[in-house]
Design a protein around this motif. Structure first.
Motif, mmCIF file in Angstrom:
data_model
loop_
_atom_site.group_PDB
_atom_site.id
_atom_site.type_symbol
_atom_site.label_atom_id
_atom_site.label_comp_id
_atom_site.label_asym_id
_atom_site.label_seq_id
_atom_site.Cartn_x
_atom_site.Cartn_y
_atom_site.Cartn_z
ATOM 1 N N CYS A 12 36.465 -28.661 -12.453
ATOM 2 C CA CYS A 12 36.823 -29.198 -13.774
ATOM 3 C C CYS A 12 36.417 -30.661 -13.915
ATOM 4 C CB CYS A 12 38.326 -29.041 -14.010
ATOM 5 S SG CYS A 12 38.854 -27.330 -14.291
ATOM 6 N N ILE A 13 36.574 -31.412 -12.817
ATOM 7 C CA ILE A 13 36.184 -32.822 -12.845
ATOM 8 C C ILE A 13 34.666 -32.958 -12.938
ATOM 9 C CG2 ILE A 13 36.110 -34.952 -11.483
ATOM 10 C CD1 ILE A 13 38.844 -34.129 -10.322
ATOM 11 N N ALA A 14 33.958 -32.083 -12.206
ATOM 12 C CA ALA A 14 32.489 -32.180 -12.136
ATOM 13 C C ALA A 14 31.801 -31.675 -13.400
ATOM 14 C CB ALA A 14 31.977 -31.393 -10.926
ATOM 15 N N GLN A 15 32.441 -30.776 -14.136
ATOM 16 C CA GLN A 15 31.786 -30.117 -15.272
ATOM 17 C C GLN A 15 31.110 -31.074 -16.255
ATOM 18 O OE1 GLN A 15 34.304 -28.350 -18.136
ATOM 19 N NE2 GLN A 15 32.743 -27.043 -19.036
ATOM 20 N N PRO A 16 31.804 -32.066 -16.813
ATOM 21 C CA PRO A 16 31.146 -32.939 -17.790
ATOM 22 C C PRO A 16 29.960 -33.700 -17.219
ATOM 23 C CG PRO A 16 33.298 -33.816 -17.172
ATOM 24 C CD PRO A 16 33.225 -32.445 -16.621
ATOM 25 N N PHE A 17 30.039 -34.057 -15.914
ATOM 26 C CA PHE A 17 28.939 -34.777 -15.290
ATOM 27 C C PHE A 17 27.719 -33.871 -15.109
ATOM 28 C CE2 PHE A 17 32.799 -36.987 -13.903
ATOM 29 C CZ PHE A 17 32.494 -38.283 -14.285
ATOM 30 N N VAL A 18 27.964 -32.609 -14.732
ATOM 31 C CA VAL A 18 26.875 -31.642 -14.589
ATOM 32 C C VAL A 18 26.202 -31.397 -15.931
ATOM 33 C CG1 VAL A 18 26.302 -29.253 -14.025
ATOM 34 C CG2 VAL A 18 27.914 -30.518 -12.579
ATOM 35 N N VAL A 19 27.002 -31.236 -16.966
ATOM 36 C CA VAL A 19 26.453 -31.010 -18.307
ATOM 37 C C VAL A 19 25.628 -32.211 -18.753
ATOM 38 C CG1 VAL A 19 27.027 -30.689 -20.744
ATOM 39 C CG2 VAL A 19 28.285 -29.415 -18.993
ATOM 40 N N LEU A 20 26.125 -33.406 -18.499
ATOM 41 C CA LEU A 20 25.408 -34.618 -18.885
ATOM 42 C C LEU A 20 24.068 -34.717 -18.158
ATOM 43 C CD1 LEU A 20 25.239 -37.332 -20.339
ATOM 44 C CD2 LEU A 20 26.512 -38.349 -18.433
ATOM 45 N N ILE A 21 24.082 -34.425 -16.865
ATOM 46 C CA ILE A 21 22.843 -34.471 -16.080
ATOM 47 C C ILE A 21 21.827 -33.488 -16.634
ATOM 48 C CG2 ILE A 21 21.831 -33.928 -13.823
ATOM 49 C CD1 ILE A 21 24.417 -35.055 -12.578
ATOM 50 N N HIS A 22 22.273 -32.289 -16.993
ATOM 51 C CA HIS A 22 21.353 -31.275 -17.515
ATOM 52 C C HIS A 22 20.861 -31.630 -18.915
ATOM 53 C CE1 HIS A 22 21.980 -27.658 -14.633
ATOM 54 N NE2 HIS A 22 22.033 -28.816 -13.987
ATOM 55 N N ILE A 23 21.665 -32.313 -19.685
ATOM 56 C CA ILE A 23 21.211 -32.788 -21.002
ATOM 57 C C ILE A 23 20.098 -33.820 -20.812
ATOM 58 C CG2 ILE A 23 21.861 -34.165 -23.019
ATOM 59 C CD1 ILE A 23 24.587 -32.800 -22.958
ATOM 60 N N ILE A 24 20.289 -34.717 -19.850
ATOM 61 C CA ILE A 24 19.271 -35.732 -19.558
ATOM 62 C C ILE A 24 17.987 -35.066 -19.066
ATOM 63 C CG2 ILE A 24 18.674 -37.659 -18.035
ATOM 64 C CD1 ILE A 24 21.652 -38.446 -18.093
ATOM 65 N N GLU A 25 18.122 -34.086 -18.179
ATOM 66 C CA GLU A 25 16.954 -33.380 -17.667
ATOM 67 C C GLU A 25 16.225 -32.632 -18.780
ATOM 68 O OE1 GLU A 25 17.704 -32.228 -13.042
ATOM 69 O OE2 GLU A 25 18.887 -31.111 -14.499
ATOM 70 N N THR A 26 16.981 -32.022 -19.676
ATOM 71 C CA THR A 26 16.370 -31.286 -20.777
ATOM 72 C C THR A 26 15.624 -32.224 -21.718
ATOM 73 O OG1 THR A 26 18.127 -29.614 -20.668
ATOM 74 C CG2 THR A 26 16.812 -29.697 -22.688
ATOM 75 N N THR A 27 16.212 -33.372 -21.993
ATOM 76 C CA THR A 27 15.540 -34.371 -22.825
ATOM 77 C C THR A 27 14.250 -34.841 -22.163
ATOM 78 O OG1 THR A 27 17.676 -35.132 -23.693
ATOM 79 C CG2 THR A 27 15.798 -36.604 -23.964
ATOM 80 N N ALA A 28 14.313 -35.061 -20.862
ATOM 81 C CA ALA A 28 13.117 -35.478 -20.117
ATOM 82 C C ALA A 28 12.048 -34.400 -20.158
ATOM 83 C CB ALA A 28 13.496 -35.795 -18.670
ATOM 84 N N LEU A 29 12.455 -33.133 -20.080
ATOM 85 C CA LEU A 29 11.499 -32.027 -20.135
ATOM 86 C C LEU A 29 10.770 -32.023 -21.483
ATOM 87 C CD1 LEU A 29 10.891 -29.222 -18.429
ATOM 88 C CD2 LEU A 29 11.979 -28.225 -20.425
ATOM 89 N N ILE A 30 11.519 -32.230 -22.556
ATOM 90 C CA ILE A 30 10.924 -32.238 -23.896
ATOM 91 C C ILE A 30 9.902 -33.360 -24.019
ATOM 92 C CG2 ILE A 30 11.408 -32.630 -26.347
ATOM 93 C CD1 ILE A 30 14.152 -31.290 -25.859
ATOM 94 N N VAL A 31 10.281 -34.557 -23.539
ATOM 95 C CA VAL A 31 9.445 -35.743 -23.730
ATOM 96 C C VAL A 31 8.254 -35.778 -22.772
ATOM 97 C CG1 VAL A 31 9.412 -38.266 -23.605
ATOM 98 C CG2 VAL A 31 11.362 -37.094 -24.631
ATOM 99 N N THR A 32 8.479 -35.424 -21.506
ATOM 100 C CA THR A 32 7.433 -35.593 -20.490
ATOM 101 C C THR A 32 6.615 -34.338 -20.209
ATOM 102 O OG1 THR A 32 8.863 -35.016 -18.600
ATOM 103 C CG2 THR A 32 8.893 -37.318 -19.364
ATOM 104 N N GLN A 33 7.095 -33.168 -20.653
ATOM 105 C CA GLN A 33 6.379 -31.926 -20.364
ATOM 106 C C GLN A 33 5.976 -31.171 -21.628
ATOM 107 O OE1 GLN A 33 5.593 -31.164 -17.109
ATOM 108 N NE2 GLN A 33 6.578 -33.111 -16.593
ATOM 109 N N LEU A 34 6.930 -30.806 -22.453
ATOM 110 C CA LEU A 34 6.635 -29.950 -23.604
ATOM 111 C C LEU A 34 5.769 -30.654 -24.648
ATOM 112 C CD1 LEU A 34 10.043 -28.084 -24.130
ATOM 113 C CD2 LEU A 34 8.108 -27.515 -22.631
ATOM 114 N N LYS A 35 6.094 -31.898 -24.971
ATOM 115 C CA LYS A 35 5.294 -32.629 -25.964
ATOM 116 C C LYS A 35 3.873 -32.893 -25.470
ATOM 117 C CE LYS A 35 5.179 -36.743 -28.884
ATOM 118 N NZ LYS A 35 5.877 -38.008 -29.275
#
Length: 212
Positions: free
Chosen positions: A145-168
């Motif tokens: 429960c403590i780790a959940q928000p941090f894991v979600v945040l990390i994956h949001i950052i990774e997804t944003t990076a994927l969009i900017v550095t790979q997909l675009k």
């Protein structure tokens, strides 16, 4: 058919993607605005391209001496457009699902999301709590429960990076079906998506090298 008419017909039929890139790179419009671009007129000094009812003039610098130079100039302008836009000559055309250890990680991450969607699943008395025997390790659900928000945040950052550095850079249309598949996959699993895209790019570079 004159050479000029042939070039116009050929560009509209087989290189509409290049016309769209020219508009984005030389006229500063968005990919949406440049969609379905059509070459309307051609001279030795400029391309007249229309998109969504608007006419744009794209200069050919220096001007061509004659239309026999068109092919080489269009190839050069295509490469220059990609450079200006920060895009690759390779286009990502497929989604690759995770396999092997990546598939295991994907499933575990997905279960993590599903389980943590309702915090009550990790509370004493819930069916999942009892089924997994979490009463024997009460510290573990608290840690999750403590780790959940941090894991979600990390994956949001990774997804944003994927969009900017790979997909675009790899020319994946924003909000297309392919775009959503990679975005959703990265949000669940994280880095695995990057490694599969890099493998795709490596394979395409190898193919391009052999074809030259």
């Amino acid at each position: 058919m004159s050479s000029k008419d042939f070039i116009i017909k050929h560009m509209n039929a087989d290189h509409q993607d290049s016309l769209g890139l020219f508009l984005q790179a030389y006229c500063g419009i968005t990919s949406t605005q440049a969609k379905n671009a059509q070459l309307e007129e051609l001279s030795t000094a400029a391309l007249i391209i229309t998109a969504h009812g608007t006419r744009y003039s794209v200069p050919i610098e220096p001007p061509m001496k004659n239309y026999s130079e068109a092919r080489g100039r269009m190839v050069a302008m295509h490469k220059e457009s990609l450079k200006r836009l920060g895009r690759s000559e390779i286009t990502l055309t497929e989604y690759r699902a995770p396999r092997g250890i990546q598939a295991v990680i994907f499933v575990l991450c997905l279960l993590f999301y599903v389980t943590c969607f309702l915090r009550s699943n990790l509370q004493p008395g819930s069916d999942l709590y009892e089924y997994l025997g979490l009463q024997h390790v009460p510290w573990f659900p608290r840690l999750v429960c403590i780790a959940q928000p941090f894991v979600v945040l990390i994956h949001i950052i990774e997804t944003t990076a994927l969009i900017v550095t790979q997909l675009k850079p790899l020319n994946v249309p924003v909000l297309s079906g392919l775009w959503w598949k990679w975005v959703a996959s990265c949000f669940v699993e994280g880095y695995g998506s990057f490694s599969r895209i890099k493998q795709f790019v490596k394979e395409q570079k190898a193919k391009n090298g052999k074809s030259q």
